[in-house]
Design a protein around this motif. Structure first.
Motif, PDB file in Angstrom:
ATOM      1  N   THR A  67       0.818  -1.226   0.000  1.00 24.73           N
ATOM      2  CA  THR A  67       0.000   0.000   0.000  1.00 24.73           C
ATOM      3  C   THR A  67       0.852   1.277   0.000  1.00 24.73           C
ATOM      4  O   THR A  67       0.371   2.331  -0.396  1.00 24.73           O
ATOM      5  CB  THR A  67      -0.937   0.029   1.233  1.00 24.73           C
ATOM      6  OG1 THR A  67      -0.146  -0.243   2.388  1.00 24.73           O
ATOM      7  CG2 THR A  67      -2.049  -0.982   1.110  1.00 24.73           C
ATOM      8  N   SER A  68       2.112   1.192   0.469  1.00 25.39           N
ATOM      9  CA  SER A  68       2.964   2.397   0.518  1.00 25.39           C
ATOM     10  C   SER A  68       3.704   2.541  -0.813  1.00 25.39           C
ATOM     11  O   SER A  68       4.838   2.092  -0.967  1.00 25.39           O
ATOM     12  CB  SER A  68       3.983   2.293   1.658  1.00 25.39           C
ATOM     13  OG  SER A  68       3.377   1.836   2.817  1.00 25.39           O
ATOM     14  N   ILE A 103       5.865   3.955  -3.626  1.00 23.96           N
ATOM     15  CA  ILE A 103       6.996   4.885  -3.708  1.00 23.96           C
ATOM     16  C   ILE A 103       7.085   5.493  -5.105  1.00 23.96           C
ATOM     17  O   ILE A 103       7.373   6.672  -5.281  1.00 23.96           O
ATOM     18  CB  ILE A 103       8.314   4.144  -3.390  1.00 23.96           C
ATOM     19  CG1 ILE A 103       8.284   3.665  -1.943  1.00 23.96           C
ATOM     20  CG2 ILE A 103       9.523   5.036  -3.619  1.00 23.96           C
ATOM     21  CD1 ILE A 103       9.458   2.784  -1.600  1.00 23.96           C
ATOM     22  N   SER A 128       6.364  -0.528  -4.386  1.00 19.23           N
ATOM     23  CA  SER A 128       5.948  -0.196  -3.018  1.00 19.23           C
ATOM     24  C   SER A 128       7.067  -0.507  -2.031  1.00 19.23           C
ATOM     25  O   SER A 128       7.938  -1.349  -2.304  1.00 19.23           O
ATOM     26  CB  SER A 128       4.686  -0.972  -2.653  1.00 19.23           C
ATOM     27  OG  SER A 128       4.955  -2.347  -2.662  1.00 19.23           O
ATOM     28  N   LEU A 129       7.005   0.176  -0.898  1.00 15.47           N
ATOM     29  CA  LEU A 129       8.001  -0.032   0.159  1.00 15.47           C
ATOM     30  C   LEU A 129       7.958  -1.490   0.648  1.00 15.47           C
ATOM     31  O   LEU A 129       9.001  -2.116   0.894  1.00 15.47           O
ATOM     32  CB  LEU A 129       7.694   0.923   1.328  1.00 15.47           C
ATOM     33  CG  LEU A 129       8.581   0.790   2.557  1.00 15.47           C
ATOM     34  CD1 LEU A 129       9.984   1.272   2.253  1.00 15.47           C
ATOM     35  CD2 LEU A 129       8.009   1.585   3.724  1.00 15.47           C
ATOM     36  N   GLU A 130       6.745  -2.043   0.739  1.00 14.66           N
ATOM     37  CA  GLU A 130       6.567  -3.405   1.235  1.00 14.66           C
ATOM     38  C   GLU A 130       7.264  -4.424   0.329  1.00 14.66           C
ATOM     39  O   GLU A 130       7.927  -5.349   0.808  1.00 14.66           O
ATOM     40  CB  GLU A 130       5.072  -3.754   1.326  1.00 14.66           C
ATOM     41  CG  GLU A 130       4.307  -3.058   2.425  1.00 14.66           C
ATOM     42  CD  GLU A 130       3.908  -1.634   2.060  1.00 14.66           C
ATOM     43  OE1 GLU A 130       4.062  -1.260   0.877  1.00 14.66           O
ATOM     44  OE2 GLU A 130       3.474  -0.885   2.955  1.00 14.66           O
ATOM     45  N   GLN A 160       0.629  -3.947   4.594  1.00 10.73           N
ATOM     46  CA  GLN A 160       1.548  -2.974   5.210  1.00 10.73           C
ATOM     47  C   GLN A 160       2.537  -3.736   6.072  1.00 10.73           C
ATOM     48  O   GLN A 160       2.211  -4.798   6.614  1.00 10.73           O
ATOM     49  CB  GLN A 160       0.756  -2.000   6.087  1.00 10.73           C
ATOM     50  CG  GLN A 160       0.339  -0.742   5.346  1.00 10.73           C
ATOM     51  CD  GLN A 160      -0.180   0.312   6.294  1.00 10.73           C
ATOM     52  OE1 GLN A 160      -0.877   0.014   7.240  1.00 10.73           O
ATOM     53  NE2 GLN A 160       0.145   1.568   6.024  1.00 10.73           N
TER      54      GLN A 160
END
Lengths: 309, 241
Positions: free
Chosen positions: A88-89, A91, A106-108, A268
């Motif tokens: 969800t995060s 980038i 994403s960061l994940e 997340q």
């Protein structure tokens, strides 16, 4: 042909273990690596493997293996962020690509890729340690009791490998004395010359195989049950290593069962620690994994311990 | 000792059938649980089980001393052929030698040559997490060539070249499986396709290498090995008493 990461007798404690104890210990390390996705567990196992490599005096080989694995780590860190849409995060959001759809990173997915890269390095390290710690003949000796034909084939093939390499160079020398130049001409011409050597090698070694078969037949191979001679002593050090490996595995199972060893990357990133019990389980796993390293240190420093185990 | 050996074989048979049944039920009946499975770990167990099954079949077979010696020699040659090419990415004459061995001597010898060549050469090159998968891939290359030899004994030079070429890609896809199952999430066709795309040029080199080696050396090697297979065959004109 030396690539550094194969067995060389160094007289270190871990090389003196019974092959079954060494295999079980390394097997536990391998299982633990594939068991966890939790980054702290993976990092702890990585550090523990570094200490085992230090105890085995195999830091050079370990470094070489890690360098070999780095290319694949990069691949893992590329594929995961490019293919996963679960994070969800976000980038970075890129263009639409056929088959893959819109590119989003994403960061994940980056964290998951990094953790899996670490897992790969752990797996490679375990096999590197296997190469450095367990003599192939001793490992084969265990299997020869249960699979005598297969073990005989592997022993014969291993024995023949250096002989064939020597024969190959002899055939090449013989060809050179007859005026064959292996360094000149196009690649096709060179390959043709080398193929002649190869055909000669194949022909002579196949003839040799019939002689080997006759020799084995004359020694009554296959006429009845094989006898087996075991000269590997099982000492207290082996029992301690088996117990430590079993303990580490049991602690890992408990950590998984209670959820302490679980970590969720998607949607997340989860919390690294959810309670004090997480640390206890991690310490228990590490204690089991590092027990042979501590024993190795004691074996080197304390002569009375050396005589007892 | 003999009783223990027989007991072990019985236990082994029970264990293998039990594992095969358990895996079948797990994957096809408990689908929801299987979806959450740690496939990296599970696939290793599965691969080791398959290799054990093949070795168990070989141990049970009436392999003669000639067969054992020939498998050892062919494995050594296939293994030694791998060492000088280790620096070149995926170009190695091992695969085509294993395929020819299987084609001439049958699936059992093909599998044993494939797995033994890998084990022996990895004593020198180093074992890694890829070892069980390579064993399986080369074993299957040898045994499938053996089946091809039984089903289509007159496949011809062109057919065998294509077969060798295809095994370059098949080998790569089998090797991609362990990477994909253990280190990629989620496990879907898209991520597998990405993994295959990443290894495409390496697989192509392997396939081209196999085809070129077979075109240049295949005919002679098949001739030599066929001659030895005929030499190995013993037929009794009178029934043995």
């Amino acid at each position: 042909m030396s690539y550094g990461f194969f067995y060389r007798p160094k007289g270190v404690f871990l090389q003196t273990l019974h092959p079954s104890a060494a295999l079980v210990y390394l097997g536990v390390l391998f299982l633990l690596t594939l068991f966890f996705t939790h980054p702290l567990y993976l990092l702890a196992i990585f550090l523990a493997l570094g200490l085992v490599a230090w105890a085995a005096e195999a830091l050079d080989a370990w470094e070489t293996c890690l360098k070999v694995g780095l290319g694949m780590v990069v691949l893992i860190m590329l594929i995961n962020p490019l293919a996963v849409r679960a994070g969800t995060s976000i980038i970075w959001s890129g263009p639409e690509v056929p088959v893959l759809g819109r590119l989003t990173i994403s960061l994940e997915s980056i964290c998951y890729g990094a953790a899996m890269g670490l897992r790969l390095l752990n797996v490679i390290s375990v096999f590197c340690l296997y190469n450095c710690l367990v003599h192939p003949d001793r490992a084969l000796g265990i299997f020869s009791r249960f699979a005598p034909k297969s073990a005989l084939i592997i022993s014969l093939a291993t024995r023949m490998l250096p002989t064939l390499a020597r024969e190959l160079s002899e055939i090449k020398e013989a060809q050179q004395t007859r005026g064959v130049d292996f360094g000149s001409g196009s690649w096709r011409e060179r390959l043709k010359r080398y193929s002649t050597i190869f055909n000669v090698l194949l022909f002579t070694s196949m003839e040799g195989s019939l002689q080997v078969a006759e020799a084995m037949h004359a020694r009554a191979l296959g006429s009845g049950p094989r006898t087996c001679y075991q000269r590997e002593p099982f000492r207290p050090r082996d029992a301690i290593c088996l117990f430590a490996g079993g303990g580490a595995l049991a602690a890992a199972l408990c950590a998984k069962y209670t959820g302490a060893g679980d970590y969720h990357y998607y949607p997340q990133l989860g919390q690294l620690f959810s309670g004090f019990t997480d640390l206890i389980f991690l310490a228990a796993v590490l204690a089991g994994v590092l027990a042979p390293v501590v024993l190795s240190w004691g074996w080197q420093k304390c002569s009375s311990l050396r005589s007892k185990i | 000792m003999w009783c223990r050996h027989k007991l072990f074989l019985k236990l082994m048979r029970f264990f293998l059938f039990f594992c095969a049944g358990a895996i079948f039920i797990y994957v096809f009946v408990c689908k929801e649980a299987a979806a959450e499975q740690n496939w990296g770990l599970f696939s290793i167990f599965l691969i080791l089980l398959v290799i054990l099954l093949f070795y168990w079949v070989f141990e049970r077979s009436a392999a003669t001393s000639r067969e054992i010696a020939v498998i050892a020699v062919l494995s050594s040659i296939a293994g030694i052929a791998r060492l000088p090419f280790a620096a070149l990415p995926n170009v190695q004459p091992t695969t085509f030698l294993i395929i020819i061995s299987g084609f001439v001597f049958g699936p059992r010898v093909g599998f044993m040559v494939g797995t033994t060549a890998l084990v022996v050469s990895n004593f020198f090159l180093g074992h890694g997490p890829w070892t069980p998968w390579q064993m399986l891939a080369w074993g299957l290359a040898g045994s499938s060539a053996g089946l091809m030899g039984i089903l289509h004994p007159r496949l011809g030079h062109k057919g065998m070249t294509i077969f060798n070429f295809l095994w370059g890609y098949l080998f790569g896809w089998i090797m991609n499986l362990w990477f994909w199952l253990s280190f990629v999430y989620p496990l879907n066709p898209k991520t597998f396709l990405l993994a295959c795309l990443a290894s495409f040029w390496l697989d192509t080199l392997h396939a081209l290498g196999n085809a070129v080696f077979y075109i240049l050396l295949g005919r002679d090697i098949v001739k030599v090995l066929t001659r030895f297979r005929q030499k190995m065959e013993i037929s009794f004109l009178l029934p043995a008493k």
